[in-house]
Design an enzyme around this catalytic site. Structure first.
Site, short mmCIF file in Angstrom:
data_model
loop_
_atom_site.label_atom_id
_atom_site.label_comp_id
_atom_site.label_asym_id
_atom_site.label_seq_id
_atom_site.Cartn_x
_atom_site.Cartn_y
_atom_site.Cartn_z
N CYS A 2 -41.18 34.47 -12.35
CA CYS A 2 -41.24 35.73 -13.07
C CYS A 2 -42.44 35.68 -13.99
O CYS A 2 -43.12 34.66 -14.09
CB CYS A 2 -39.98 35.90 -13.91
SG CYS A 2 -38.48 35.86 -12.93
N GLY A 28 -43.45 39.48 -10.51
CA GLY A 28 -42.09 39.97 -10.37
C GLY A 28 -42.09 41.48 -10.28
O GLY A 28 -42.63 42.14 -11.17
N ASN A 102 -38.87 32.13 -17.04
CA ASN A 102 -39.50 32.00 -15.72
C ASN A 102 -39.14 30.63 -15.19
O ASN A 102 -39.38 29.62 -15.84
CB ASN A 102 -41.02 32.13 -15.85
CG ASN A 102 -41.76 31.78 -14.57
OD1 ASN A 102 -42.89 31.32 -14.61
ND2 ASN A 102 -41.15 31.99 -13.42
N GLY A 103 -38.56 30.60 -14.00
CA GLY A 103 -38.19 29.33 -13.38
C GLY A 103 -36.79 29.39 -12.84
O GLY A 103 -36.24 30.48 -12.64
N TYR A 259 -50.61 30.71 -4.19
CA TYR A 259 -50.23 32.11 -4.01
C TYR A 259 -49.79 32.86 -5.26
O TYR A 259 -50.19 34.00 -5.49
CB TYR A 259 -49.09 32.19 -2.97
CG TYR A 259 -48.36 33.52 -2.93
CD1 TYR A 259 -48.94 34.67 -2.39
CD2 TYR A 259 -47.07 33.64 -3.46
CE1 TYR A 259 -48.27 35.89 -2.37
CE2 TYR A 259 -46.38 34.86 -3.44
CZ TYR A 259 -46.99 35.98 -2.89
OH TYR A 259 -46.32 37.17 -2.88
#
Ligand SMILES: O=P(O)(O)OC[C@H]1O[C@H](OP(=O)(O)OP(=O)(O)O)[C@H](O)[C@@H]1O
Ligand SMILES: NC(=O)CC[C@H](N)C(=O)O
Ligand SMILES: [Mg+2]
Length: 505
Positions: A2, A28, A102-103, A259
């Site tokens: 995210c 996200g 995030n994670g 990416y």
């Protein structure tokens, strides 16, 4: 992966947070949220959708205050469709805390059970991030909620989070009436960076997943937050930092460079764009050695992410680089969409071939990675339909063969195209005449050449080495068995039970 952001300013932050989230949108696309703090009061707005759709003018007007946090969600745990799992999350005790994550935690179910049984806390969603927030809340109580909440106590609470939580977490949080807290897990798997700027009223701080957000909001990058480190900006605007982990080590996720991140970001001292150029160079070397017998007329990238690698690969081989696929700029990233049907449909909507670049040519298509093969299958066919004579395919990353448990939605081995297949079989699957993958050592080299201080990386999706040490084959089996098809919808609460059964405990 995210996107998270946190700002402490001397003037209203609602527009800054909105602009920052727009810049992090590529991390996200499913939900977005902002919380601002006005004195002791939090103002929150969050919903499913893109940033531009979630925030209307009236929502923005309500987001009052000079500090705040924001989140764009790419779901990797819990329920993708649930608005209740949009972030930031809020808990009212102690103090009032909001948090954006995030994670992905890897011991969510154990933690959830401990929170319920021992800490007497209720977690209402199946999101691992709500669990993380409640662990932080509990640790803040443990360090003495009845006393003045000193900076030391806050850092002690983060140490408590590190002791209890496993997995990947980059976090921004606010404690009502106190300040903004940010921290990164002890392996630094997901990125977090801090910037500042001087205003007429004093220094202002900003934390974000990627440096591109800091640049575009006119802040200056100070540095990356170190693995295990916590940053706290108190109510007077003063910044404090402390290493809160016992044995922190850098293991940043290498897929950020492949990416996830924007090319104009610098993560842990490494320009994402430059690594992608180097990935192209390394791959060109392999092609030179292995494909001397093939004749390539033209190199064509698969937009967007593979562009720098394809460009440099073409340069290194002395071949011409042409834009054979045009991307519809109104379609988002397909890999991070939830649901295979949507991803598949979107590839065709998103990319269209320019006939003259393919007609009667031997084309080398370059992508940054092949994960489920959704893109490559469609694209090879599109190249053939456009009249290509031979279609070769190059992936700037090695084969993705193992699930990612740290915040990328690659949960089951069956859905990963390369699992259990040789390169020849994969080439057949995607319909290519030849296929070449980057070697893992070459990928690591492409990043390390730029910052040799980085020695280790999380490369688990390529080689199955999970740095947190808690990922057993049984864990992967259970994660896989809990996924309905390839869509994200985890029956979370059964994980620990199933694990215990698998272990016979
Ligand atoms: O093998 P797959 O499962 O298809 O996944 C890999 C593809 O998905 C990503 O593209 P995406 O469209 O998400 O984003 P991009 O425009 O940044 O390349 C990535 O760049 C590959 O093209
Ligand atoms: N990709 C992420 O960082 C996801 C964060 C969190 N695990 C969620 O699913 O909401
Ligand atoms: Mg792509």
């Amino acid at each position: 992966m995210c996107g998270i952001i946190g700002i402490v300013s001397h003037s209203p932050v609602n527009q800054l947070l909105y602009d920052g989230l727009l810049v992090l949108q590529h991390r996200g696309q499913d939900a977005a949220g902002i919380v601002t703090a006005e004195g002791n009061v939090f103002h929150m707005h969050k919903a499913n959708g893109l940033v531009r759709d979630v925030f209307r003018t009236r929502d923005m007007r309500n987001l009052l205050g000079n500090s705040g946090i924001g989140h764009v969600r790419y779901p990797t745990a819990g329920n993708a469709a649930s608005t209740a799992e949009a972030q930031p999350f809020y808990v009212n005790s102690p103090y009032g805390i909001v948090l954006a994550h995030n994670g992905n935690l890897t011991n969510t179910d154990q933690l959830k059970e401990d929170l319920f049984r021992l800490d007497l806390r209720h977690v209402n969603t199946s999101s691992d991030s709500e669990v993380l927030l409640n662990v932080l809340a509990h640790e803040l109580v443990e360090v003495g909620s009845t006393q003045q909440l000193s900076v030391d106590r806050i850092f002690k609470a983060v140490s408590g989070v590190h002791r209890r939580c496993r997995g990947a977490y980059a976090v921004v949080a606010m404690i009502a009436g106190h300040g903004l807290l940010a921290f990164r897990d002890p392996y630094g798997i997901r990125p977090l960076i801090i910037g500042s700027r001087q205003s007429a009223d004093g220094v202002e701080y900003m934390l974000a997943s990627e440096s591109v957000a800091i640049d575009s909001l006119d802040f200056k990058v100070l540095r990356d937050v170190a693995p295990g480190e916590a940053i706290y900006i108190d109510e007077t605007g003063k910044m404090h930092s402390h290493q809160c982990a016992d044995n922190p080590q850098y293991f940043p996720c290498i897929f950020e460079y492949v990416y996830l991140a924007r090319p104009d970001s610098v993560i842990d001292g490494v320009s994402v764009y430059e690594t992608r150029l180097r990935m192209g160079e390394q791959l060109a070397e392999k092609i030179r050695q292995q494909w001397a017998h093939l004749h390539i007329d033209v190199v064509i990238p698969i937009p967007d992410t593979s562009r720098p690698s394809a460009l440099q690969l073409a340069n290194a081989l002395g071949l011409s680089y042409r834009e054979g696929f045009i991307k519809n700029r109104y379609i988002g990233r397909t890999f991070i969409m939830p649901g295979q049907a949507m991803r598949k449909k979107s590839v065709r909507q998103k990319l269209n071939a320019i006939g003259m670049e393919f007609k009667d040519k031997n084309v080398l298509l370059v992508d940054d990675s092949i994960v489920r093969g959704t893109t490559s299958r469609e694209i090879v066919q599109m190249a053939r339909d456009a009249g290509a004579r031979q279609v070769f395919f190059a992936s700037a990353a090695p084969p993705v063969r193992f699930p990612n448990v740290y915040g990328i939605d690659m949960p089951t081995r069956q859905e990963l195209l390369a699992t259990g297949r040789t390169d020849e079989q994969i080439a057949r699957e995607i319909g290519a005449d030849a296929l070449v993958y980057q070697d893992i050592d070459a990928l690591i080299e492409a990043v390390r050449e730029i910052n040799p201080a980085l020695v280790h990386f999380d490369t688990s999706c390529f080689n199955g080495n999970y740095v947190t040490g808690d990922i057993t084959p049984e864990y992967l089996d259970i994660i896989e068995s809990m996924r309905c098809g390839s869509d994200i919808k985890v029956k979370s609460s059964s994980l620990q039970l199933d694990l215990n059964l698998a272990r016979g405990t």
